[in-house]
Motif scaffolding. Sequence first.
Motif, PDB file in Angstrom:
ATOM      1  N   VAL A   1     -28.571  60.917 -44.014  1.00 59.68           N
ATOM      2  CA  VAL A   1     -27.431  60.345 -44.727  1.00 59.68           C
ATOM      3  C   VAL A   1     -27.880  59.135 -45.543  1.00 59.68           C
ATOM      4  CG1 VAL A   1     -25.769  61.124 -43.024  1.00 59.68           C
ATOM      5  CG2 VAL A   1     -26.742  58.855 -42.807  1.00 59.68           C
ATOM      6  N   SER A   2     -27.099  58.819 -46.558  1.00 56.36           N
ATOM      7  CA  SER A   2     -27.408  57.638 -47.354  1.00 56.36           C
ATOM      8  C   SER A   2     -27.105  56.388 -46.527  1.00 56.36           C
ATOM      9  CB  SER A   2     -26.572  57.630 -48.635  1.00 56.36           C
ATOM     10  OG  SER A   2     -25.223  57.333 -48.335  1.00 56.36           O
ATOM     11  N   LEU A   3     -27.643  55.266 -46.946  1.00 58.03           N
ATOM     12  CA  LEU A   3     -27.408  54.027 -46.216  1.00 58.03           C
ATOM     13  C   LEU A   3     -25.933  53.646 -46.206  1.00 58.03           C
ATOM     14  CD1 LEU A   3     -30.414  51.703 -47.024  1.00 58.03           C
ATOM     15  CD2 LEU A   3     -29.848  52.844 -44.911  1.00 58.03           C
ATOM     16  N   ILE A   4     -25.249  53.865 -47.301  1.00 56.16           N
ATOM     17  CA  ILE A   4     -23.826  53.534 -47.361  1.00 56.16           C
ATOM     18  C   ILE A   4     -23.052  54.390 -46.363  1.00 56.16           C
ATOM     19  CG2 ILE A   4     -21.767  53.599 -48.822  1.00 56.16           C
ATOM     20  CD1 ILE A   4     -23.627  52.769 -51.159  1.00 56.16           C
TER      21      ILE A   4
ATOM     22  N   VAL B   1     -28.688  44.673 -47.403  1.00 58.92           N
ATOM     23  CA  VAL B   1     -27.513  43.798 -47.352  1.00 58.92           C
ATOM     24  C   VAL B   1     -26.270  44.569 -46.905  1.00 58.92           C
ATOM     25  CG1 VAL B   1     -25.975  42.402 -48.812  1.00 58.92           C
ATOM     26  CG2 VAL B   1     -28.431  42.110 -48.966  1.00 58.92           C
ATOM     27  N   GLU B   2     -26.295  45.884 -47.044  1.00 61.46           N
ATOM     28  CA  GLU B   2     -25.169  46.712 -46.591  1.00 61.46           C
ATOM     29  C   GLU B   2     -24.862  46.489 -45.104  1.00 61.46           C
ATOM     30  OE1 GLU B   2     -23.166  48.791 -48.296  1.00 61.46           O
ATOM     31  OE2 GLU B   2     -24.172  48.294 -50.171  1.00 61.46           O
ATOM     32  N   PHE B   3     -25.864  46.069 -44.337  1.00 69.26           N
ATOM     33  CA  PHE B   3     -25.705  45.874 -42.896  1.00 69.26           C
ATOM     34  C   PHE B   3     -25.241  44.463 -42.529  1.00 69.26           C
ATOM     35  CE2 PHE B   3     -28.745  49.332 -43.268  1.00 69.26           C
ATOM     36  CZ  PHE B   3     -28.240  50.247 -42.344  1.00 69.26           C
TER      37      PHE B   3
ATOM     38  N   LYS C   1     -20.389  54.982 -41.063  1.00 67.84           N
ATOM     39  CA  LYS C   1     -20.325  55.671 -39.782  1.00 67.84           C
ATOM     40  C   LYS C   1     -20.525  54.684 -38.632  1.00 67.84           C
ATOM     41  CE  LYS C   1     -21.242  60.160 -38.216  1.00 67.84           C
ATOM     42  NZ  LYS C   1     -21.739  61.432 -38.573  1.00 67.84           N
ATOM     43  N   LEU C   2     -21.428  53.735 -38.810  1.00 62.71           N
ATOM     44  CA  LEU C   2     -21.645  52.711 -37.781  1.00 62.71           C
ATOM     45  C   LEU C   2     -20.389  51.864 -37.579  1.00 62.71           C
ATOM     46  CD1 LEU C   2     -25.264  51.454 -38.522  1.00 62.71           C
ATOM     47  CD2 LEU C   2     -24.492  52.856 -36.616  1.00 62.71           C
ATOM     48  N   GLN C   3     -19.729  51.526 -38.673  1.00 65.38           N
ATOM     49  CA  GLN C   3     -18.498  50.744 -38.561  1.00 65.38           C
ATOM     50  C   GLN C   3     -17.419  51.530 -37.829  1.00 65.38           C
ATOM     51  OE1 GLN C   3     -18.041  49.861 -42.733  1.00 65.38           O
ATOM     52  NE2 GLN C   3     -18.946  47.817 -42.497  1.00 65.38           N
ATOM     53  N   THR C   4     -17.356  52.823 -38.075  1.00 68.61           N
ATOM     54  CA  THR C   4     -16.376  53.672 -37.394  1.00 68.61           C
ATOM     55  C   THR C   4     -16.690  53.777 -35.902  1.00 68.61           C
ATOM     56  OG1 THR C   4     -16.066  54.965 -39.402  1.00 68.61           O
ATOM     57  CG2 THR C   4     -15.361  55.981 -37.344  1.00 68.61           C
ATOM     58  N   LEU C   5     -17.973  53.922 -35.565  1.00 69.25           N
ATOM     59  CA  LEU C   5     -18.379  54.088 -34.172  1.00 69.25           C
ATOM     60  C   LEU C   5     -18.613  52.770 -33.448  1.00 69.25           C
ATOM     61  CD1 LEU C   5     -20.920  57.009 -34.678  1.00 69.25           C
ATOM     62  CD2 LEU C   5     -18.620  57.160 -33.716  1.00 69.25           C
TER      63      LEU C   5
ATOM     64  N   ASP D   1     -31.135  53.016 -24.476  1.00 65.62           N
ATOM     65  CA  ASP D   1     -32.270  52.507 -23.720  1.00 65.62           C
ATOM     66  C   ASP D   1     -31.803  51.246 -22.994  1.00 65.62           C
ATOM     67  OD1 ASP D   1     -34.728  51.887 -22.693  1.00 65.62           O
ATOM     68  OD2 ASP D   1     -35.613  51.235 -24.578  1.00 65.62           O
ATOM     69  N   GLY D   2     -31.281  51.430 -21.774  1.00 63.47           N
ATOM     70  CA  GLY D   2     -30.711  50.299 -21.050  1.00 63.47           C
ATOM     71  C   GLY D   2     -29.469  49.801 -21.760  1.00 63.47           C
ATOM     72  N   ASN D   3     -29.453  48.511 -22.119  1.00 58.95           N
ATOM     73  CA  ASN D   3     -28.322  47.910 -22.813  1.00 58.95           C
ATOM     74  C   ASN D   3     -28.536  47.910 -24.331  1.00 58.95           C
ATOM     75  OD1 ASN D   3     -25.802  46.655 -22.906  1.00 58.95           O
ATOM     76  ND2 ASN D   3     -26.722  44.627 -22.957  1.00 58.95           N
ATOM     77  N   THR D   4     -29.460  48.727 -24.795  1.00 60.29           N
ATOM     78  CA  THR D   4     -29.767  48.793 -26.218  1.00 60.29           C
ATOM     79  C   THR D   4     -29.547  50.205 -26.735  1.00 60.29           C
ATOM     80  OG1 THR D   4     -31.422  47.050 -25.987  1.00 60.29           O
ATOM     81  CG2 THR D   4     -31.571  48.415 -27.951  1.00 60.29           C
ATOM     82  N   VAL D   5     -28.870  50.291 -27.875  1.00 64.60           N
ATOM     83  CA  VAL D   5     -28.660  51.572 -28.545  1.00 64.60           C
ATOM     84  C   VAL D   5     -29.581  51.607 -29.762  1.00 64.60           C
ATOM     85  CG1 VAL D   5     -27.020  52.988 -29.818  1.00 64.60           C
ATOM     86  CG2 VAL D   5     -26.266  51.733 -27.816  1.00 64.60           C
ATOM     87  N   ILE D   6     -30.368  52.680 -29.855  1.00 66.87           N
ATOM     88  CA  ILE D   6     -31.239  52.864 -31.007  1.00 66.87           C
ATOM     89  C   ILE D   6     -30.606  53.932 -31.886  1.00 66.87           C
ATOM     90  CG2 ILE D   6     -33.539  53.494 -31.823  1.00 66.87           C
ATOM     91  CD1 ILE D   6     -34.516  52.706 -28.951  1.00 66.87           C
ATOM     92  N   ILE D   7     -30.292  53.537 -33.112  1.00 56.61           N
ATOM     93  CA  ILE D   7     -29.660  54.443 -34.061  1.00 56.61           C
ATOM     94  C   ILE D   7     -30.706  54.774 -35.125  1.00 56.61           C
ATOM     95  CG2 ILE D   7     -27.799  54.725 -35.729  1.00 56.61           C
ATOM     96  CD1 ILE D   7     -26.369  52.446 -34.025  1.00 56.61           C
ATOM     97  N   THR D   8     -31.049  56.038 -35.217  1.00 54.59           N
ATOM     98  CA  THR D   8     -32.076  56.458 -36.165  1.00 54.59           C
ATOM     99  C   THR D   8     -31.427  57.170 -37.323  1.00 54.59           C
ATOM    100  OG1 THR D   8     -33.616  56.722 -34.328  1.00 54.59           O
ATOM    101  CG2 THR D   8     -34.232  57.735 -36.422  1.00 54.59           C
ATOM    102  N   GLN D   9     -31.694  56.676 -38.515  1.00 55.50           N
ATOM    103  CA  GLN D   9     -31.157  57.268 -39.732  1.00 55.50           C
ATOM    104  C   GLN D   9     -32.017  58.462 -40.090  1.00 55.50           C
ATOM    105  OE1 GLN D   9     -32.532  57.531 -42.889  1.00 55.50           O
ATOM    106  NE2 GLN D   9     -30.738  57.856 -44.127  1.00 55.50           N
ATOM    107  N   GLU D  10     -31.367  59.568 -40.415  1.00 49.70           N
ATOM    108  CA  GLU D  10     -32.121  60.750 -40.798  1.00 49.70           C
ATOM    109  C   GLU D  10     -31.890  61.106 -42.259  1.00 49.70           C
ATOM    110  OE1 GLU D  10     -30.773  63.446 -37.654  1.00 49.70           O
ATOM    111  OE2 GLU D  10     -32.910  63.758 -37.298  1.00 49.70           O
TER     112      GLU D  10
END
Length: 110
Positions: A17-20, A54-56, A25-29, A6-15
Amino acid sequence: MIFDQDGNTVIITQEKVSLIELVKKLQTLYPKYKNNNIIVALTSLDKLTKDDIVEFLDLSNTHKTAKHSFVIVSNKIDIDAVPDELVVAPTILEAHDIIEMEVMERDLGL
């Protein structure tokens, strides 16, 4: 995991997968999205704890150091339990508002 630009913003929606797994995956991408503001929507989760959120922390701190916004969306966590370094909003709309405020602050050098 769903990625929506959305413009200069990426919205990542968790479905599902576990939070860990999501954080890993976020760290990889991350290199792909490091120049965007990031919203992580955790609205599908029933309950979040301080340990979950806190994982984030490392990813959020890295992103903020690069002068970009990182906002977690959830209305299922006690906001008082969230570390001050993390930004949590109850809705996507409020997350966008927070990002707009942070962009203005950065533009003004605050």
